[in-house]
Scaffold this motif. Structure first.
Motif, mmCIF file in Angstrom:
data_model
loop_
_atom_site.group_PDB
_atom_site.id
_atom_site.type_symbol
_atom_site.label_atom_id
_atom_site.label_comp_id
_atom_site.label_asym_id
_atom_site.label_seq_id
_atom_site.Cartn_x
_atom_site.Cartn_y
_atom_site.Cartn_z
ATOM 1 N N ALA A 119 0.853 -1.192 0.000
ATOM 2 C CA ALA A 119 0.000 0.000 0.000
ATOM 3 C C ALA A 119 0.889 1.241 0.000
ATOM 4 C CB ALA A 119 -0.915 -0.008 1.211
ATOM 5 N N VAL A 120 0.589 2.191 -0.891
ATOM 6 C CA VAL A 120 1.340 3.442 -0.951
ATOM 7 C C VAL A 120 0.426 4.647 -0.759
ATOM 8 C CG1 VAL A 120 3.243 2.529 -2.322
ATOM 9 C CG2 VAL A 120 1.242 3.473 -3.485
ATOM 10 N N GLY A 121 -0.840 4.386 -0.524
ATOM 11 C CA GLY A 121 -1.850 5.419 -0.298
ATOM 12 C C GLY A 121 -3.152 4.740 0.051
ATOM 13 N N LYS A 122 -4.202 5.533 0.233
ATOM 14 C CA LYS A 122 -5.484 4.956 0.645
ATOM 15 C C LYS A 122 -5.996 3.910 -0.336
ATOM 16 C CE LYS A 122 -10.118 5.936 2.021
ATOM 17 N NZ LYS A 122 -11.264 6.736 1.971
ATOM 18 N N ASN A 123 -5.949 4.192 -1.610
ATOM 19 C CA ASN A 123 -6.452 3.280 -2.648
ATOM 20 C C ASN A 123 -5.369 2.895 -3.646
ATOM 21 O OD1 ASN A 123 -9.203 3.429 -1.714
ATOM 22 N ND2 ASN A 123 -9.254 5.493 -2.575
ATOM 23 N N SER A 124 -4.115 3.179 -3.323
ATOM 24 C CA SER A 124 -3.012 2.981 -4.267
ATOM 25 C C SER A 124 -2.030 1.936 -3.756
ATOM 26 C CB SER A 124 -2.265 4.292 -4.487
ATOM 27 O OG SER A 124 -3.137 5.284 -4.954
ATOM 28 N N TYR A 125 -1.508 1.151 -4.708
ATOM 29 C CA TYR A 125 -0.598 0.063 -4.370
ATOM 30 C C TYR A 125 0.545 0.009 -5.367
ATOM 31 C CZ TYR A 125 -4.659 -1.404 -1.708
ATOM 32 O OH TYR A 125 -5.717 -1.435 -0.832
ATOM 33 N N LYS A 126 1.708 -0.400 -4.873
ATOM 34 C CA LYS A 126 2.835 -0.757 -5.736
ATOM 35 C C LYS A 126 2.862 -2.279 -5.724
ATOM 36 C CE LYS A 126 7.106 1.291 -6.224
ATOM 37 N NZ LYS A 126 6.702 1.837 -7.413
ATOM 38 N N VAL A 127 2.731 -2.865 -6.907
ATOM 39 C CA VAL A 127 2.623 -4.315 -7.034
ATOM 40 C C VAL A 127 3.819 -4.847 -7.805
ATOM 41 C CG1 VAL A 127 1.258 -6.208 -8.028
ATOM 42 C CG2 VAL A 127 0.102 -4.263 -6.975
ATOM 43 N N THR A 128 4.375 -5.942 -7.327
ATOM 44 C CA THR A 128 5.381 -6.697 -8.067
ATOM 45 C C THR A 128 4.746 -8.031 -8.401
ATOM 46 O OG1 THR A 128 7.184 -5.621 -6.875
ATOM 47 C CG2 THR A 128 7.701 -7.687 -8.015
ATOM 48 N N GLY A 129 4.969 -8.468 -9.628
ATOM 49 C CA GLY A 129 4.392 -9.738 -10.046
ATOM 50 C C GLY A 129 5.294 -10.448 -11.020
ATOM 51 N N ASP A 130 5.009 -11.725 -11.223
ATOM 52 C CA ASP A 130 5.708 -12.524 -12.228
ATOM 53 C C ASP A 130 4.872 -12.524 -13.495
ATOM 54 O OD1 ASP A 130 7.859 -13.168 -10.618
ATOM 55 O OD2 ASP A 130 6.938 -15.006 -9.866
ATOM 56 N N LEU A 131 5.434 -11.949 -14.568
ATOM 57 C CA LEU A 131 4.765 -11.899 -15.862
ATOM 58 C C LEU A 131 5.380 -12.955 -16.769
ATOM 59 C CD1 LEU A 131 2.803 -10.537 -17.861
ATOM 60 C CD2 LEU A 131 4.660 -8.941 -18.423
ATOM 61 N N THR A 132 4.532 -13.791 -17.352
ATOM 62 C CA THR A 132 4.988 -14.832 -18.271
ATOM 63 C C THR A 132 4.466 -14.529 -19.665
ATOM 64 O OG1 THR A 132 4.954 -16.462 -16.489
ATOM 65 C CG2 THR A 132 5.016 -17.316 -18.739
ATOM 66 N N ILE A 133 5.400 -14.360 -20.607
ATOM 67 C CA ILE A 133 5.095 -14.181 -22.026
ATOM 68 C C ILE A 133 6.001 -15.137 -22.778
ATOM 69 C CG2 ILE A 133 5.147 -12.599 -24.004
ATOM 70 C CD1 ILE A 133 4.778 -10.274 -22.040
ATOM 71 N N LYS A 134 5.457 -15.902 -23.690
ATOM 72 C CA LYS A 134 6.230 -16.862 -24.487
ATOM 73 C C LYS A 134 7.076 -17.787 -23.593
ATOM 74 C CE LYS A 134 8.025 -15.638 -28.453
ATOM 75 N NZ LYS A 134 8.817 -14.913 -29.467
ATOM 76 N N GLN A 135 6.488 -18.265 -22.526
ATOM 77 C CA GLN A 135 7.114 -19.200 -21.582
ATOM 78 C C GLN A 135 8.331 -18.621 -20.855
ATOM 79 O OE1 GLN A 135 7.679 -22.770 -23.939
ATOM 80 N NE2 GLN A 135 5.670 -23.531 -23.307
ATOM 81 N N THR A 136 8.494 -17.308 -20.908
ATOM 82 C CA THR A 136 9.554 -16.641 -20.156
ATOM 83 C C THR A 136 8.893 -15.847 -19.043
ATOM 84 O OG1 THR A 136 10.984 -16.468 -22.098
ATOM 85 C CG2 THR A 136 11.427 -14.954 -20.286
ATOM 86 N N THR A 137 9.364 -16.043 -17.815
ATOM 87 C CA THR A 137 8.788 -15.351 -16.662
ATOM 88 C C THR A 137 9.811 -14.383 -16.085
ATOM 89 O OG1 THR A 137 7.415 -17.282 -16.164
ATOM 90 C CG2 THR A 137 7.733 -15.673 -14.392
ATOM 91 N N LYS A 138 9.388 -13.137 -15.939
ATOM 92 C CA LYS A 138 10.235 -12.081 -15.384
ATOM 93 C C LYS A 138 9.406 -11.248 -14.409
ATOM 94 C CE LYS A 138 13.891 -12.591 -18.121
ATOM 95 N NZ LYS A 138 15.247 -12.747 -17.696
ATOM 96 N N PRO A 139 10.053 -10.672 -13.400
ATOM 97 C CA PRO A 139 9.314 -9.798 -12.478
ATOM 98 C C PRO A 139 9.034 -8.440 -13.115
ATOM 99 C CG PRO A 139 11.627 -9.903 -11.846
ATOM 100 C CD PRO A 139 11.452 -10.864 -12.993
ATOM 101 N N VAL A 140 7.862 -7.897 -12.805
ATOM 102 C CA VAL A 140 7.485 -6.549 -13.227
ATOM 103 C C VAL A 140 6.919 -5.825 -12.014
ATOM 104 C CG1 VAL A 140 7.042 -7.100 -15.655
ATOM 105 C CG2 VAL A 140 5.188 -7.311 -13.998
ATOM 106 N N THR A 141 7.104 -4.510 -11.975
ATOM 107 C CA THR A 141 6.549 -3.692 -10.904
ATOM 108 C C THR A 141 5.694 -2.605 -11.541
ATOM 109 O OG1 THR A 141 8.451 -4.142 -9.490
ATOM 110 C CG2 THR A 141 7.114 -2.230 -8.920
ATOM 111 N N PHE A 142 4.523 -2.366 -10.955
ATOM 112 C CA PHE A 142 3.575 -1.425 -11.542
ATOM 113 C C PHE A 142 2.652 -0.881 -10.458
ATOM 114 C CE2 PHE A 142 2.209 -5.770 -11.888
ATOM 115 C CZ PHE A 142 0.889 -5.765 -11.454
ATOM 116 N N ASP A 143 1.882 0.142 -10.816
ATOM 117 C CA ASP A 143 0.959 0.789 -9.892
ATOM 118 C C ASP A 143 -0.459 0.306 -10.130
ATOM 119 O OD1 ASP A 143 2.982 2.396 -8.762
ATOM 120 O OD2 ASP A 143 2.832 3.793 -10.445
#
Length: 192
Positions: A119-143
């Motif tokens: 949580a970075v605010g009342k309704n806001s979040y910084k999220v890290t996730g594992d994104l898989t495209i073409k069988q390759t998985t890498k971490p991504v961070t987004f709001d």
């Protein structure tokens, strides 16, 4: 008999105390895929293209009203361009679905699984996730912003990290004005 009843009562009390100390399992809210949108925009030296792609399934997890997790699957076969018409629209969509880009025949879905939500605010979040495209998985961070039964996420994805090489200056020299930039934008509007 009294010993068995006493043992049963003891087990129930200990079980209740142990359960009360366990963390709350999040409430899973399924995303309404027909009401949600994923918009993409890709850039090249001479301009850009934009369009949409459909979610196949997805859910957000909450602990009370706090976002704590999420998982989504995208149907890559639904990738469309919204800035072109006719023959050029068909050519771009076919090329994006080909092995030059996302190889949809062999990789019909992409997936995102949240691994950390802060949580970075009342309704806001910084999220890290594992994104898989073409069988390759890498971490991504987004709001992510959550309001009521809607959520919005914005992210930049570096296609070069997922072996999407066509027209990339990261892999090929002397492309000039044929260069397609590695990063593309996604804006995700979810209804759950």
């Amino acid at each position: 008999m009294k010993k068995n009843v006493l043992s049963l009562v003891f087990a129930v009390v200990i079980g209740a105390v142990g359960t009360a100390a366990d963390p709350i399992d999040g409430e899973k809210k399924e995303v309404k895929v027909s009401e949600s949108t994923v918009t993409w925009k890709g850039y090249k030296v001479t301009g850009s293209h934009h369009g949409t792609i459909d979610l196949k399934e997805g859910a957000l997890e909450f602990d009370g009203d706090k976002l704590v997790g999420g998982e989504f699957v995208v149907d890559m076969s639904t990738l469309v361009s919204n800035d072109l018409e006719g023959e050029y629209k068909g050519k771009l969509e076919g090329h994006l679905k080909s092995d030059d880009f996302f190889g949809v025949a062999n990789h019909p879905t992409s997936k995102l699984v949240f691994t950390k939500v802060e949580a970075v605010g009342k309704n806001s979040y910084k999220v890290t996730g594992d994104l898989t495209i073409k069988q390759t998985t890498k971490p991504v961070t987004f709001d992510v912003s959550v309001y009521g039964s809607k959520a919005t996420a914005t992210m930049k994805i570096d296609r070069a990290e997922y072996d999407v090489k066509y027209g990339s200056g990261s892999f090929f020299d002397n492309l000039g004005d044929k260069t397609i930039y590695d990063e593309f934008d996604l804006v995700v509007d979810l209804v759950f």
